[in-house]
Design a protein around this motif. Structure first.
Motif, PDB file in Angstrom:
ATOM      1  N   SER A 107      27.266  42.349  44.026  1.00  0.00           N
ATOM      2  CA  SER A 107      28.297  42.071  45.028  1.00  0.00           C
ATOM      3  C   SER A 107      28.461  40.576  45.247  1.00  0.00           C
ATOM      4  O   SER A 107      27.598  39.766  44.888  1.00  0.00           O
ATOM      5  CB  SER A 107      27.953  42.763  46.351  1.00  0.00           C
ATOM      6  N   ARG A 108      29.579  40.257  45.886  1.00  0.00           N
ATOM      7  CA  ARG A 108      29.891  38.851  46.150  1.00  0.00           C
ATOM      8  C   ARG A 108      30.763  38.760  47.395  1.00  0.00           C
ATOM      9  O   ARG A 108      31.588  39.641  47.648  1.00  0.00           O
ATOM     10  CB  ARG A 108      30.611  38.241  44.945  1.00  0.00           C
ATOM     11  N   PHE A 109      30.567  37.678  48.152  1.00  0.00           N
ATOM     12  CA  PHE A 109      31.423  37.374  49.299  1.00  0.00           C
ATOM     13  C   PHE A 109      32.129  36.052  49.035  1.00  0.00           C
ATOM     14  O   PHE A 109      31.501  35.085  48.600  1.00  0.00           O
ATOM     15  CB  PHE A 109      30.590  37.257  50.582  1.00  0.00           C
ATOM     16  N   ARG A 110      33.405  36.034  49.271  1.00  0.00           N
ATOM     17  CA  ARG A 110      34.182  34.807  49.080  1.00  0.00           C
ATOM     18  C   ARG A 110      35.011  34.555  50.329  1.00  0.00           C
ATOM     19  O   ARG A 110      35.671  35.462  50.838  1.00  0.00           O
ATOM     20  CB  ARG A 110      35.094  34.961  47.857  1.00  0.00           C
ATOM     21  N   LYS A 111      34.980  33.335  50.811  1.00  0.00           N
ATOM     22  CA  LYS A 111      35.669  32.960  52.045  1.00  0.00           C
ATOM     23  C   LYS A 111      36.574  31.765  51.791  1.00  0.00           C
ATOM     24  O   LYS A 111      36.150  30.771  51.190  1.00  0.00           O
ATOM     25  CB  LYS A 111      34.630  32.608  53.117  1.00  0.00           C
ATOM     26  N   VAL A 112      37.809  31.872  52.254  1.00  0.00           N
ATOM     27  CA  VAL A 112      38.763  30.766  52.161  1.00  0.00           C
ATOM     28  C   VAL A 112      39.008  30.243  53.572  1.00  0.00           C
ATOM     29  O   VAL A 112      39.247  31.017  54.501  1.00  0.00           O
ATOM     30  CB  VAL A 112      40.091  31.212  51.525  1.00  0.00           C
ATOM     31  N   ARG A 113      38.934  28.943  53.734  1.00  0.00           N
ATOM     32  CA  ARG A 113      39.155  28.326  55.036  1.00  0.00           C
ATOM     33  C   ARG A 113      39.994  27.080  54.871  1.00  0.00           C
ATOM     34  O   ARG A 113      40.183  26.572  53.767  1.00  0.00           O
ATOM     35  CB  ARG A 113      37.833  28.036  55.718  1.00  0.00           C
TER      36      ARG A 113
ATOM     37  N   GLY B  48      39.274  53.730  36.551  1.00  0.00           N
ATOM     38  CA  GLY B  48      40.223  53.026  35.701  1.00  0.00           C
ATOM     39  C   GLY B  48      39.609  51.815  35.031  1.00  0.00           C
ATOM     40  O   GLY B  48      38.408  51.539  35.172  1.00  0.00           O
ATOM     41  N   PRO B  49      40.430  51.074  34.287  1.00  0.00           N
ATOM     42  CA  PRO B  49      39.907  49.916  33.571  1.00  0.00           C
ATOM     43  C   PRO B  49      39.506  48.785  34.510  1.00  0.00           C
ATOM     44  O   PRO B  49      40.123  48.586  35.556  1.00  0.00           O
ATOM     45  CB  PRO B  49      41.081  49.497  32.682  1.00  0.00           C
ATOM     46  N   ALA B  50      38.482  48.057  34.110  1.00  0.00           N
ATOM     47  CA  ALA B  50      38.020  46.905  34.882  1.00  0.00           C
ATOM     48  C   ALA B  50      38.642  45.648  34.303  1.00  0.00           C
ATOM     49  O   ALA B  50      37.972  44.831  33.660  1.00  0.00           O
ATOM     50  CB  ALA B  50      36.499  46.825  34.870  1.00  0.00           C
ATOM     51  N   ASP B  51      39.951  45.498  34.501  1.00  0.00           N
ATOM     52  CA  ASP B  51      40.635  44.330  33.958  1.00  0.00           C
ATOM     53  C   ASP B  51      41.552  43.717  35.014  1.00  0.00           C
ATOM     54  O   ASP B  51      41.787  44.301  36.083  1.00  0.00           O
ATOM     55  CB  ASP B  51      41.421  44.677  32.692  1.00  0.00           C
ATOM     56  N   THR B  52      42.064  42.551  34.702  1.00  0.00           N
ATOM     57  CA  THR B  52      42.849  41.773  35.658  1.00  0.00           C
ATOM     58  C   THR B  52      44.069  42.532  36.139  1.00  0.00           C
ATOM     59  O   THR B  52      44.420  42.496  37.329  1.00  0.00           O
ATOM     60  CB  THR B  52      43.273  40.437  35.016  1.00  0.00           C
TER      61      THR B  52
ATOM     62  N   THR C  91      37.213  40.019  38.946  1.00  0.00           N
ATOM     63  CA  THR C  91      37.131  39.546  37.561  1.00  0.00           C
ATOM     64  C   THR C  91      35.771  38.905  37.288  1.00  0.00           C
ATOM     65  O   THR C  91      35.150  39.148  36.242  1.00  0.00           O
ATOM     66  CB  THR C  91      38.257  38.552  37.261  1.00  0.00           C
ATOM     67  N   GLU C  92      35.304  38.108  38.231  1.00  0.00           N
ATOM     68  CA  GLU C  92      33.981  37.480  38.079  1.00  0.00           C
ATOM     69  C   GLU C  92      32.882  38.553  37.980  1.00  0.00           C
ATOM     70  O   GLU C  92      31.983  38.458  37.135  1.00  0.00           O
ATOM     71  CB  GLU C  92      33.711  36.545  39.244  1.00  0.00           C
ATOM     72  N   LEU C  93      32.947  39.549  38.847  1.00  0.00           N
ATOM     73  CA  LEU C  93      31.936  40.611  38.820  1.00  0.00           C
ATOM     74  C   LEU C  93      32.005  41.417  37.530  1.00  0.00           C
ATOM     75  O   LEU C  93      30.971  41.796  36.954  1.00  0.00           O
ATOM     76  CB  LEU C  93      32.110  41.521  40.041  1.00  0.00           C
ATOM     77  N   ALA C  94      33.220  41.685  37.054  1.00  0.00           N
ATOM     78  CA  ALA C  94      33.368  42.438  35.804  1.00  0.00           C
ATOM     79  C   ALA C  94      32.829  41.646  34.609  1.00  0.00           C
ATOM     80  O   ALA C  94      32.194  42.206  33.707  1.00  0.00           O
ATOM     81  CB  ALA C  94      34.843  42.792  35.587  1.00  0.00           C
ATOM     82  N   GLU C  95      33.066  40.348  34.602  1.00  0.00           N
ATOM     83  CA  GLU C  95      32.548  39.520  33.503  1.00  0.00           C
ATOM     84  C   GLU C  95      31.041  39.467  33.536  1.00  0.00           C
ATOM     85  O   GLU C  95      30.383  39.473  32.474  1.00  0.00           O
ATOM     86  CB  GLU C  95      33.153  38.115  33.610  1.00  0.00           C
TER      87      GLU C  95
END
Length: 330
Positions: free
Chosen positions: A226-232, A282-286, A322-326
């Protein structure tokens, strides 16, 4: 600031009983939000009940392999805990993104869940605010709202919930435990925060007089990926204009399991169920990630100055998944 009393408590039943003697009393953890609101005159408790000495400061495994987190565990201790970082990395990342080190050292898990909105109209006593004074109006709808809700809002309130930690907890199906004079209870975090509806001043489903005692994270293998991303708006410890907690399990190029929760877009952490349904199997693509984001954001109702959040959240979904799939493909 209004004059108030102060009591320190050392056991849960005593804390609950003391709160029951005064309807205007408040529990005090780290005070990183409550004290600020008291200074502004938004909160005016007659009594502060200090709960930091309660025996609720442990982190331990549950029988099913999940984690039980006490309500007085500090955000710093939770973010640094080895098992949290290993099994629920998005939670650790959310806590580190949520505040400065000084604030994390004081802020508690229970208090973090009960943060009030940072809407400027809420903290300005010269302005009406339905969340502060029911039926007084919501000036943000026609006023300053660039960082307000695009999902699940109503004509009565468009404020957003400020907690980063709660976004990660929503993605992992956390359960909040509490104690009342009638005994213990539990609320899944999906039910803990109430929809804003016509009563934005009633923010949680906690019964009157309840003390949060802990949070349980169920065991979930996907949470380790997992990942958390925050935009500020600035790189310091500002509140999010958009955030995401995501977990992804990919097998043979297909999505076996996915968890998605959004922050800073609604009055509560927003579990992206429509996007999860669109992706599973389903597919893990963009392209699939973008389509799933669009499925979730189709319900967005942006105001004139916050429509950018739709694009922002779409980009966050695509980027983080995308990052997690890669990573899964390595």
């Amino acid at each position: 600031m209004k004059e108030f009393g102060y009591e320190r408590v050392f056991d849960v039943p005593g804390a609950v009983a003391l709160l029951g003697t005064d309807p205007d009393a408040r529990f005090l953890g780290g005070g990183t939000n409550l004290v600020d609101l008291m200074k502004a005159g938004v909160e005016r408790p007659t009594l502060l009940i200090d709960v930091q000495e309660l025996p609720l400061n442990t982190i331990e495994f549950t029988p099913d392999g999940g984690l039980r987190i006490g309500a007085t565990v500090t955000n710093s201790d939770l973010a640094a805990h080895t098992e949290v970082r290993r099994h629920y990395p998005a939670l650790a990342q959310a806590l580190l993104a949520g505040a400065s080190g000084q604030l994390r050292n004081m802020a508690t898990v229970g208090g973090n869940l009960l943060q009030r909105t940072r809407c400027g109209y809420f903290s300005d006593l010269a302005q009406p605010c339905n969340k502060r004074v029911p039926d007084s109006g919501c000036p943000a709808i026609a006023g300053e709202h660039h960082n307000h809700a695009i999902l699940g809002a109503s004509e009565h309130c468009v404020a957003t919930h400020p907690s980063d930690m709660a976004v990660a907890l929503a993605a992992f199906d956390a359960v909040v435990s509490y104690e009342t004079a009638d005994g213990p209870g539990e609320l899944p975090i999906a039910e803990f925060y109430r929809p804003v509806g016509e009563t934005p001043h009633i923010e949680t489903a906690l019964p009157p007089g309840a003390l949060i005692t802990g949070v349980t994270l169920p065991s979930a293998a996907v949470a380790a990926h997992s990942r958390f991303r925050k935009v500020r708006e600035r790189a310091s410890y500002a509140f999010a204009i958009g955030s995401i907690a995501a977990a992804l399990d990919v097998q043979d190029g297909a999505v076996r399991e996915v968890r998605l929760a959004f922050g800073a877009v609604a009055s509560r952490p927003w579990r992206a169920r429509a996007a999860e349904r669109a992706l599973t199997g389903g597919p893990a693509d963009t392209e699939a990630f973008a389509a799933a984001a669009d499925a979730e954001l189709a319900a967005a109702e942006a105001l004139p100055e916050n429509g950018y959040k739709v694009t922002l959240m779409r980009n966050l979904v695509v980027s983080v998944l995308t990052e997690l799939a890669e990573e899964a493909a390595r």
